[in-house]
Design an enzyme around this catalytic site. Structure first.
Site, short mmCIF file in Angstrom:
data_model
loop_
_atom_site.label_atom_id
_atom_site.label_comp_id
_atom_site.label_asym_id
_atom_site.label_seq_id
_atom_site.Cartn_x
_atom_site.Cartn_y
_atom_site.Cartn_z
N LYS A 1 -2.93 6.49 -13.80
CA LYS A 1 -1.69 5.74 -13.86
C LYS A 1 -1.89 4.31 -13.04
CE LYS A 1 1.61 9.45 -14.15
NZ LYS A 1 2.70 10.18 -13.64
N LYS B 1 2.63 -12.92 -14.56
CA LYS B 1 3.08 -13.54 -15.80
C LYS B 1 4.47 -14.08 -15.45
CE LYS B 1 4.94 -12.62 -20.29
NZ LYS B 1 5.18 -11.36 -21.08
N TYR C 1 -11.58 7.12 -13.14
CA TYR C 1 -11.73 5.95 -12.48
C TYR C 1 -12.41 4.60 -13.40
CZ TYR C 1 -13.42 2.76 -8.62
OH TYR C 1 -13.86 1.81 -7.85
N ASP D 1 0.84 -1.27 0.06
CA ASP D 1 -0.09 -0.05 0.02
C ASP D 1 0.99 1.21 0.01
OD1 ASP D 1 -2.04 2.07 0.84
OD2 ASP D 1 -3.31 0.21 1.10
N ILE E 1 7.63 -3.60 -9.51
CA ILE E 1 8.20 -4.28 -8.05
C ILE E 1 8.31 -5.85 -8.36
CG2 ILE E 1 5.89 -5.00 -7.01
CD1 ILE E 1 7.23 -4.01 -4.13
#
Ligand code: NAD
Ligand code: UDP
Length: 313
Positions: free
Chosen positions: A92, A106, A146, A34, A64
């Site tokens: 984004k 993946k 959104y 988060d 990440i």
């Protein structure tokens, strides 16, 4: 047997923290990611000393590297107030953030569940909404960051699935409420309860005839987990409570359950506010054996008790 490693993005938010509770209780090795934009440590503090829980402060827009078995991708502000505060960032998070998570899925061959939304139906001309309905969304309005962001996220999921064989699950979440919504979240249930408890006017936007269908968070978490554990079904699937209420009715129920003397005040309806919304949950019943159990009045009681406790601290 080693525990399954489960990543929950947006895990310190309202839904994410309840999902973490459920996964930690079942012995999963939970990684909560988060950036604390709308979520907070208070929502997950009770897990910090547990061996099967870890927290990473990270912005999903940045890639990440992690090793996990399952990914619940929830990171994204859900309240119009917060997702419209920085709309470019909302896009984004939905586009780059989802690409990052699909890329991770993946690479490590993880199953990934995408938290989509009833907002993909926009201001729907089909009622109730079935998954086959393509929606009525304004691409250039204040809600588009959104709505369209979530629609692209669904597109990305299906393209990674078809192109790369990623094991995706898409759920379309309808308005969900419960304990741990932030006091300043800005969505209707928390706004009404907070105002009622503080003796402030309940601000109904428009004449209050617009409808929503409210799902308790406990039902939502069961639905999410059922979808994650189902084989051979990508979705999208609607998860929500089909009981439909006008916003005016909701105000009345909150006033009655809180015993508040607050009055109702009418403000202008925000642009592109959907007129009505109600899920058809036949597919969830058929494929997941899922349906909601908590009626609105019952669910509002624990939500009101929660806000009473945080407002009196
Ligand atoms: P929330 O705002 O309480 O939680 C979102 C969490 O994501 C927060 O903890 C926030 O800090 C985090 N976050 C936001 N942007 C991030 C980023 N770039 N990187 C890392 N973390 C980020 O909202 P919620 O109600 O818990 O919603 C969770 C998910 O479910 C969202 O994806 C939302 O779109 C979806 N959803 C919720 C509802 C609902 O009624 N609650 C309805 C439809 C869809
Ligand atoms: N709403 C309202 N008062 C508030 C907040 C919201 O009348 O204080 C209305 C809003 O205009 C919408 C409905 O309640 O018609 C649900 O709004 P929310 O922001 O909770 O969710 P969404 O519009 O995304 O479904």
């Amino acid at each position: 047997m080693t525990a399954e490693r489960v990543l929950v993005t947006g895990g310190a938010g309202f839904l994410g923290s309840h999902l973490c509770d459920s996964l930690v209780a079942d012995g999963a090795d939970v990684l909560c990611l988060d950036n604390f934009y709308t979520g907070g440590k208070a929502n997950i503090r009770h897990h910090l000393c547990q061996n099967n829980f870890e927290i990473i402060r990270h912005d999903l827009v940045e890639p990440i590297l992690l090793e996990v078995d399952k990914i619940y991708n929830l990171a994204c502000p859900a309240s119009p107030v917060h997702y419209q505060n920085n709309p470019v960032k909302t896009v984004k998070t939905n586009v780059m953030g989802t690409i990052n998570m699909l890329g991770l899925a993946k690479r490590v061959k993880a199953r990934i569940l995408q938290a989509s939304t009833s907002e993909v139906y926009g201001d729907p001309s089909e009622h109730p909404q079935r998954e086959s309905y393509w929606g009525n969304v304004n691409p250039i309005g204040p809600r588009s960051c959104y709505d369209e962001g979530k629609r692209v996220a669904e597109t990305l999921c299906m393209d990674y699935h078809r192109q790369n064989g990623v094991d995706v699950r898409i759920i379309r979440i309808f308005n969900t409420y419960g304990p741990r919504m932030a006091v300043a979240d800005g969505r209707v249930v928390s706004n009404f309860i907070v105002s009622a408890l503080q003796g402030e006017p309940l601000k109904v936007y428009g004449d209050g005839s617009q409808t929503r269908s409210f799902c308790h968070v406990s039902d939502m978490v069961r639905g999410m987990r059922a979808m994650m554990e189902t084989d051979n079904f990508t979705g999208p699937v609607n998860i929500g409570n089909p009981a439909e209420f006008t916003i005016g009715e909701l105000a009345g129920i909150v006033l009655r359950l809180t015993g508040s003397k607050s009055r109702v005040e009418h403000l202008p309806l925000p642009k592109d506010d959907p007129v009505r919304r109600r899920p058809d949950i036949s597919l969830a019943r058929e494929k997941l054996g899922w349906e909601p159990r908590v009626p609105l009045e019952e669910g509002l009681k624990d939500t009101i008790a929660y806000f009473r406790s945080v407002l009196t601290v």
